[in-house]
Design a protein around this motif. Structure first.
Motif, PDB file in Angstrom:
ATOM      1  N   ALA A  85       1.022  -0.991  -0.227  1.00 51.53           N
ATOM      2  CA  ALA A  85      -0.497  -0.242  -0.131  1.00 51.53           C
ATOM      3  C   ALA A  85       0.792   1.619  -0.126  1.00 51.53           C
ATOM      4  CB  ALA A  85      -1.073  -0.137   1.411  1.00 51.53           C
ATOM      5  N   PHE A  86       1.955   0.706   0.833  1.00 54.32           N
ATOM      6  CA  PHE A  86       3.080   1.791   1.043  1.00 54.32           C
ATOM      7  C   PHE A  86       4.609   2.049   0.034  1.00 54.32           C
ATOM      8  CE2 PHE A  86       1.325   3.231   5.200  1.00 54.32           C
ATOM      9  CZ  PHE A  86      -0.131   4.568   4.403  1.00 54.32           C
ATOM     10  N   GLU A  87       5.282   2.354  -0.883  1.00 50.02           N
ATOM     11  CA  GLU A  87       6.123   2.060  -1.711  1.00 50.02           C
ATOM     12  C   GLU A  87       7.562   2.493  -1.180  1.00 50.02           C
ATOM     13  OE1 GLU A  87       4.430   2.302  -6.152  1.00 50.02           O
ATOM     14  OE2 GLU A  87       5.259   4.109  -5.056  1.00 50.02           O
ATOM     15  N   THR A  88       7.330   3.631  -0.429  1.00 49.79           N
ATOM     16  CA  THR A  88       8.281   3.919   0.823  1.00 49.79           C
ATOM     17  C   THR A  88       7.476   4.707   2.383  1.00 49.79           C
ATOM     18  OG1 THR A  88      10.064   5.130   0.720  1.00 49.79           O
ATOM     19  CG2 THR A  88       8.632   5.709  -0.735  1.00 49.79           C
ATOM     20  N   VAL A  89       8.642   4.942   2.491  1.00 49.14           N
ATOM     21  CA  VAL A  89       8.710   5.882   4.345  1.00 49.14           C
ATOM     22  C   VAL A  89       9.359   6.439   4.478  1.00 49.14           C
ATOM     23  CG1 VAL A  89       7.499   5.573   6.789  1.00 49.14           C
ATOM     24  CG2 VAL A  89       7.131   3.522   5.285  1.00 49.14           C
ATOM     25  N   PHE A  90       8.652   7.572   4.787  1.00 46.29           N
ATOM     26  CA  PHE A  90       9.813   9.555   4.887  1.00 46.29           C
ATOM     27  C   PHE A  90       8.846   9.560   6.768  1.00 46.29           C
ATOM     28  CE2 PHE A  90      11.634   8.368   0.448  1.00 46.29           C
ATOM     29  CZ  PHE A  90      13.174   9.633   0.601  1.00 46.29           C
ATOM     30  N   SER A  91       9.653   8.998   7.732  1.00 45.03           N
ATOM     31  CA  SER A  91       9.333   9.589   9.111  1.00 45.03           C
ATOM     32  C   SER A  91       9.735   8.961  10.344  1.00 45.03           C
ATOM     33  CB  SER A  91       7.139   8.902   9.182  1.00 45.03           C
ATOM     34  OG  SER A  91       7.115   9.479   9.785  1.00 45.03           O
ATOM     35  N   ASN A  92      11.222   9.501  10.160  1.00 38.57           N
ATOM     36  CA  ASN A  92      12.146   9.360  10.838  1.00 38.57           C
ATOM     37  C   ASN A  92      12.294   7.549  11.276  1.00 38.57           C
ATOM     38  OD1 ASN A  92      14.022  11.014  12.615  1.00 38.57           O
ATOM     39  ND2 ASN A  92      12.503  10.471  14.220  1.00 38.57           N
ATOM     40  N   VAL A  93      12.366   6.994  10.648  1.00 43.08           N
ATOM     41  CA  VAL A  93      12.407   5.594  11.027  1.00 43.08           C
ATOM     42  C   VAL A  93      14.210   5.655  10.613  1.00 43.08           C
ATOM     43  CG1 VAL A  93      12.171   3.205   9.878  1.00 43.08           C
ATOM     44  CG2 VAL A  93      10.613   4.864   9.450  1.00 43.08           C
ATOM     45  N   GLY A  94      14.152   4.592  12.061  1.00 35.48           N
ATOM     46  CA  GLY A  94      15.451   3.939  12.471  1.00 35.48           C
ATOM     47  C   GLY A  94      16.069   2.888  12.106  1.00 35.48           C
ATOM     48  N   ILE A  95      17.397   3.054  11.276  1.00 39.48           N
ATOM     49  CA  ILE A  95      17.482   1.385  11.129  1.00 39.48           C
ATOM     50  C   ILE A  95      17.658   0.347  12.439  1.00 39.48           C
ATOM     51  CG2 ILE A  95      18.925   0.103   9.407  1.00 39.48           C
ATOM     52  CD1 ILE A  95      19.686   2.296   7.941  1.00 39.48           C
ATOM     53  N   ASN A  96      17.182  -1.134  12.105  1.00 41.92           N
ATOM     54  CA  ASN A  96      18.123  -1.879  13.247  1.00 41.92           C
ATOM     55  C   ASN A  96      17.944  -3.086  12.733  1.00 41.92           C
ATOM     56  OD1 ASN A  96      15.441  -3.309  14.156  1.00 41.92           O
ATOM     57  ND2 ASN A  96      14.037  -0.837  15.441  1.00 41.92           N
ATOM     58  N   ALA A  97      18.414  -4.301  13.780  1.00 41.87           N
ATOM     59  CA  ALA A  97      18.450  -5.311  12.845  1.00 41.87           C
ATOM     60  C   ALA A  97      17.293  -5.926  12.875  1.00 41.87           C
ATOM     61  CB  ALA A  97      19.901  -6.533  13.153  1.00 41.87           C
ATOM     62  N   ASP A  98      16.317  -5.979  13.655  1.00 36.69           N
ATOM     63  CA  ASP A  98      14.517  -6.485  13.238  1.00 36.69           C
ATOM     64  C   ASP A  98      14.132  -6.139  12.421  1.00 36.69           C
ATOM     65  OD1 ASP A  98      15.177  -8.489  15.716  1.00 36.69           O
ATOM     66  OD2 ASP A  98      14.153  -6.558  17.134  1.00 36.69           O
ATOM     67  N   ARG A  99      13.754  -4.444  11.560  1.00 37.89           N
ATOM     68  CA  ARG A  99      13.109  -4.021  10.872  1.00 37.89           C
ATOM     69  C   ARG A  99      13.515  -4.713   9.725  1.00 37.89           C
ATOM     70  NH1 ARG A  99      12.938   2.028  12.816  1.00 37.89           N
ATOM     71  NH2 ARG A  99      10.640   1.636  14.391  1.00 37.89           N
ATOM     72  N   ALA A 100      15.396  -4.619   9.621  1.00 40.32           N
ATOM     73  CA  ALA A 100      15.778  -4.935   8.086  1.00 40.32           C
ATOM     74  C   ALA A 100      15.709  -6.538   7.622  1.00 40.32           C
ATOM     75  CB  ALA A 100      17.480  -5.151   7.827  1.00 40.32           C
ATOM     76  N   LYS A 101      14.776  -7.675   8.626  1.00 42.22           N
ATOM     77  CA  LYS A 101      14.390  -8.494   8.550  1.00 42.22           C
ATOM     78  C   LYS A 101      12.865  -8.196   6.999  1.00 42.22           C
ATOM     79  CE  LYS A 101      15.515 -10.389  12.602  1.00 42.22           C
ATOM     80  NZ  LYS A 101      15.153 -11.237  13.885  1.00 42.22           N
ATOM     81  N   LEU A 102      12.752  -7.177   7.211  1.00 38.95           N
ATOM     82  CA  LEU A 102      11.177  -7.150   6.638  1.00 38.95           C
ATOM     83  C   LEU A 102      11.367  -5.609   5.750  1.00 38.95           C
ATOM     84  CD1 LEU A 102       8.538  -7.545   9.353  1.00 38.95           C
ATOM     85  CD2 LEU A 102       9.175  -9.108   8.087  1.00 38.95           C
ATOM     86  N   PHE A 103      12.741  -5.448   5.733  1.00 40.34           N
ATOM     87  CA  PHE A 103      12.501  -3.632   5.095  1.00 40.34           C
ATOM     88  C   PHE A 103      13.968  -3.427   4.577  1.00 40.34           C
ATOM     89  CE2 PHE A 103       9.081  -3.576   8.462  1.00 40.34           C
ATOM     90  CZ  PHE A 103       7.975  -3.033   6.934  1.00 40.34           C
ATOM     91  N   ASP A 104      14.115  -2.602   3.637  1.00 41.60           N
ATOM     92  CA  ASP A 104      15.772  -2.047   2.697  1.00 41.60           C
ATOM     93  C   ASP A 104      15.557  -1.228   3.325  1.00 41.60           C
ATOM     94  OD1 ASP A 104      15.998  -4.608   2.324  1.00 41.60           O
ATOM     95  OD2 ASP A 104      15.514  -4.540   0.609  1.00 41.60           O
ATOM     96  N   PHE A 105      16.778  -0.001   3.033  1.00 39.53           N
ATOM     97  CA  PHE A 105      16.474   0.985   3.623  1.00 39.53           C
ATOM     98  C   PHE A 105      17.603   1.583   3.089  1.00 39.53           C
ATOM     99  CE2 PHE A 105      15.737  -1.968   7.075  1.00 39.53           C
ATOM    100  CZ  PHE A 105      14.844  -1.109   7.676  1.00 39.53           C
ATOM    101  N   SER A 106      17.703   3.283   3.116  1.00 41.62           N
ATOM    102  CA  SER A 106      18.159   4.279   1.938  1.00 41.62           C
ATOM    103  C   SER A 106      18.597   5.320   2.671  1.00 41.62           C
ATOM    104  CB  SER A 106      17.583   4.457   0.600  1.00 41.62           C
ATOM    105  OG  SER A 106      16.916   3.424  -0.252  1.00 41.62           O
ATOM    106  N   THR A 107      19.521   5.932   3.378  1.00 42.85           N
ATOM    107  CA  THR A 107      20.227   6.632   4.788  1.00 42.85           C
ATOM    108  C   THR A 107      19.754   7.371   3.865  1.00 42.85           C
ATOM    109  OG1 THR A 107      22.104   5.865   4.277  1.00 42.85           O
ATOM    110  CG2 THR A 107      21.676   4.429   5.824  1.00 42.85           C
ATOM    111  N   TYR A 108      19.547   9.023   4.632  1.00 41.50           N
ATOM    112  CA  TYR A 108      19.276  10.544   4.560  1.00 41.50           C
ATOM    113  C   TYR A 108      20.261  10.935   5.330  1.00 41.50           C
ATOM    114  CZ  TYR A 108      13.716  10.001   5.379  1.00 41.50           C
ATOM    115  OH  TYR A 108      13.292  10.274   6.809  1.00 41.50           O
ATOM    116  N   ARG A 109      19.748  10.750   7.339  1.00 43.18           N
ATOM    117  CA  ARG A 109      19.900  11.932   7.802  1.00 43.18           C
ATOM    118  C   ARG A 109      20.537  10.911   9.004  1.00 43.18           C
ATOM    119  NH1 ARG A 109      16.560  12.972  11.691  1.00 43.18           N
ATOM    120  NH2 ARG A 109      14.416  12.953  10.591  1.00 43.18           N
ATOM    121  N   ALA A 110      20.981  12.107  10.036  1.00 44.28           N
ATOM    122  CA  ALA A 110      21.609  11.945  11.195  1.00 44.28           C
ATOM    123  C   ALA A 110      20.533  11.079  11.959  1.00 44.28           C
ATOM    124  CB  ALA A 110      22.303  12.618  12.508  1.00 44.28           C
ATOM    125  N   ALA A 111      20.701  10.224  13.350  1.00 43.22           N
ATOM    126  CA  ALA A 111      19.471  10.058  14.221  1.00 43.22           C
ATOM    127  C   ALA A 111      19.361   9.345  15.784  1.00 43.22           C
ATOM    128  CB  ALA A 111      18.484   7.867  13.792  1.00 43.22           C
TER     129      ALA A 111
END
Length: 325
Positions: free
Chosen positions: A133-159
């Protein structure tokens, strides 16, 4: 005694691994005027007429967009719209504005796609992104190992996360010892909560009083509790904490911690794992960095010190490789 309350919707058992960092709503977002020039000198435009910084299409980046995603000519972007100056509603209480929206616009421009912005709750974006339903999320999402099991990421800001307190507070926060015995507001299911629970575990292991975690229904309630002295601290996304410190005369920043504590992490555009869109977004962000539009957006919202020099695609495999190196 630490109070921990984690209200979970019915589907959360299958999605709880992805709920580790939330954008935090700002009660001042709708209360402010159309423009604000706070103590940090940044001129915040809070009106629906944004005159956003735009970018030219990058053919190389656009060519990386998977055909199935680019077929409708749109980039469907989810954002929570609750955290000034990241993603929030303008003074018309309807139009979504903020740095996250502006960066999403740059990415859509670079990919030659129309920005299709969708507001959602923090709890809903994971399953809706997995469903397509959503192709990408831009909402201050931080990367972590658990999320990486379900999603890929493109970095753009410090967290970073920031601790805020009343102006009269005489303490600062740099670690677990500094929150011992204090009442701290935090969002349920967030990376902030994860950090504080780890700190409390450490404090209790050393025989020290843990922090008392407090949960509120809204950020308006949280900030009211903080300003009235019912709690000692609030832990929230650093940009929002800095904004409040600059635009209010009763609060200040008293600490800063990386959202990936004890390691470091970054904020990233989030896409469904393996669908191929992350590489296109990464290329788009790097194109915006190269032409200067990316930095203009961050400076516009007072976030220049959180800029990254290069965007990278992060996957479960790349995280595992980095951890093993």
């Amino acid at each position: 005694m630490t109070r921990v309350h984690r209200p979970l919707p019915a589907w959360a058992a299958s999605a709880v691994v992805v709920l580790a960092l939330a954008g935090c709503a700002d009660p001042g977002a709708q209360a402010a005027g159309a423009t604000a020039t706070p103590s940090n000198g940044v001129h915040y435009n809070l009106a629906p007429e944004q005159k956003r910084i735009r970018a030219q299409k990058d053919a190389a980046a656009a060519a990386k967009v998977p055909a199935a995603i680019g077929a409708d000519g749109k980039l469907t972007v989810a954002t929570t719209g609750g955290s000034i100056p990241l993603s929030f509603q303008a003074t018309d209480n309807r139009t979504l504005i903020g740095s996250e929206i502006d960066i999403a616009q740059l990415v859509a421009d670079k990919l030659g796609l129309e920005l299709d912005l969708q507001q959602t709750s923090w709890e809903n974006w994971p399953l809706k992104t997995q469903s397509g339903a959503f192709e990408t999320v831009f909402s201050n999402v931080g990367i972590n190992a658990d999320r990486a099991k379900l999603f890929d990421f493109s970095t753009y800001r410090a967290a970073f996360m920031g601790f805020e307190a009343r102006k009269s507070a005489t303490f600062t926060v740099s670690g677990a010892d500094d929150v011992s015995g204090k009442k701290v507001a935090v969002g349920s299911g967030t990376n902030q909560e994860k950090i504080l629970l780890a700190w409390n575990k450490d404090l209790q292991a050393r025989g020290k009083a843990p922090a008392e975690l407090s949960y509120y229904a809204s950020d308006a309630d949280t900030i009211l509790a903080l300003s009235s002295g019912r709690i000692d601290l609030n832990l929230a996304p650093y940009p929002s904490v800095v904004y409040r410190a600059a635009t209010r005369d009763d609060l200040k920043v008293v600490g800063k911690v990386n959202a990936g504590w004890p390691k470091e992490t970054l904020v990233a555009a989030t896409t469904k794992r393996g669908n191929g869109l992350a590489d296109a977004i990464t290329a788009a962000v790097n194109s915006a960095i190269a032409d200067g539009s990316y930095r203009k957006v961050l400076d516009r919202w007072g976030l220049g010190d959180e800029a990254v020099q290069k965007s990278e695609t992060v996957t479960s495999e790349s995280l595992a490789q980095k951890a093993g190196s």
